[in-house]
Write an enzyme that holds these catalytic residues in place. Sequence first.
Site, PDB file in Angstrom:
ATOM      1  N   GLU A  53      13.970 -23.329 -73.166  1.00  0.00           N
ATOM      2  CA  GLU A  53      14.526 -24.023 -72.005  1.00  0.00           C
ATOM      3  C   GLU A  53      13.819 -23.562 -70.727  1.00  0.00           C
ATOM      4  OE1 GLU A  53      18.933 -24.971 -70.051  1.00  0.00           O
ATOM      5  OE2 GLU A  53      18.677 -23.182 -71.283  1.00  0.00           O
ATOM      6  N   LYS A 137      19.976 -32.711 -70.881  1.00  0.00           N
ATOM      7  CA  LYS A 137      21.120 -31.833 -71.149  1.00  0.00           C
ATOM      8  C   LYS A 137      22.410 -32.528 -70.739  1.00  0.00           C
ATOM      9  CE  LYS A 137      22.421 -26.978 -70.307  1.00  0.00           C
ATOM     10  NZ  LYS A 137      21.952 -25.753 -69.627  1.00  0.00           N
ATOM     11  N   CYS A 178      20.874 -25.730 -74.808  1.00  0.00           N
ATOM     12  CA  CYS A 178      21.700 -24.578 -74.419  1.00  0.00           C
ATOM     13  C   CYS A 178      23.212 -24.822 -74.473  1.00  0.00           C
ATOM     14  CB  CYS A 178      21.258 -24.109 -73.040  1.00  0.00           C
ATOM     15  SG  CYS A 178      21.754 -22.395 -72.667  1.00  0.00           S
TER      16      CYS A 178
END
Length: 301
Positions: A53, A137, A178
């Site tokens: 990331e 995301k 994440c």
Amino acid sequence: MSKLSKPPLLKPFKLALIQLGNISANKNDNIKHAREMIMKAASAKPDLIVLPECFNSPYGHVHFPVYAERIGFTPGEPYDIDKSESESVKMLSSAAKECKTWLIGGSIPERDASSDNVFNTCTVYNPQGELIAYHRKVHLFDIDIPGKIKFKESETLTGGTTLNFFDTEFARIGLGICYDIRFPELAIISARQGCQVLIYPGAFNMTTGPLHWELLQRGRAVDNQIFFSMCSPARDTTAGYHAWGHSMVVDPMGKVLCEAEEGEQIMFTEIDPVVFNEARGGIPVTKQRRFDVYPDVSVGK
């Protein structure tokens, strides 16, 4: 679900995770170093290489707008790399093409050309260097643990609105980034759409990393009987955000196949379909769900 194509048969493949270090305030240096590490990983001839990331910028909500690049990708439509405004995308494309391998380009801050919103975006390239998939995301990292860590991605980022996967000749691979891992619905839907492997570039911290990094990956892998992997940046205690590191691959039975330490490292893992097939054959939860008792969260996705 009925509109989805049949997923490719899961075949053996070699996965490479690059736990990238030396991420500085200089974007050009970060991009150059990432390319060097991709080339180093490619020397072992993996089928798929993964970056972490935010590989091209420091991790922090104040940095995202500064380092954001316009990508302008529309799923399902051809993308002209030569006309791309994103230096990171150009590097990733050329690296995948040179290495002749699949490449998940970690994530970078992306500025949408029409809305001007900033997203945390993962891009994927085939061995011809074509940009073929991306994931913004979905769940933004907004937490406040008194006395330990406070972080609000939503101060500068916008959450994505789609779930995404891509097909290779060896697997259907689902994407997340994440904090997305804390929301099991995303992994459930991906698995029910035929993904045998889920890969989430991520950067847990020194508070949540020791507590939940391994636990969440093993949980998602076992619940969905899939391979699960997260690729982290290396830990840099001089940076404003201290990543946990410990990039990892977990098999469908919850066994940790490999785990990095905290420093810069390249890890290679052989993905074996036998484990996938034995898990689903021996403990057939995919055939035992009771949608007469509870809803199927993947319906309509």
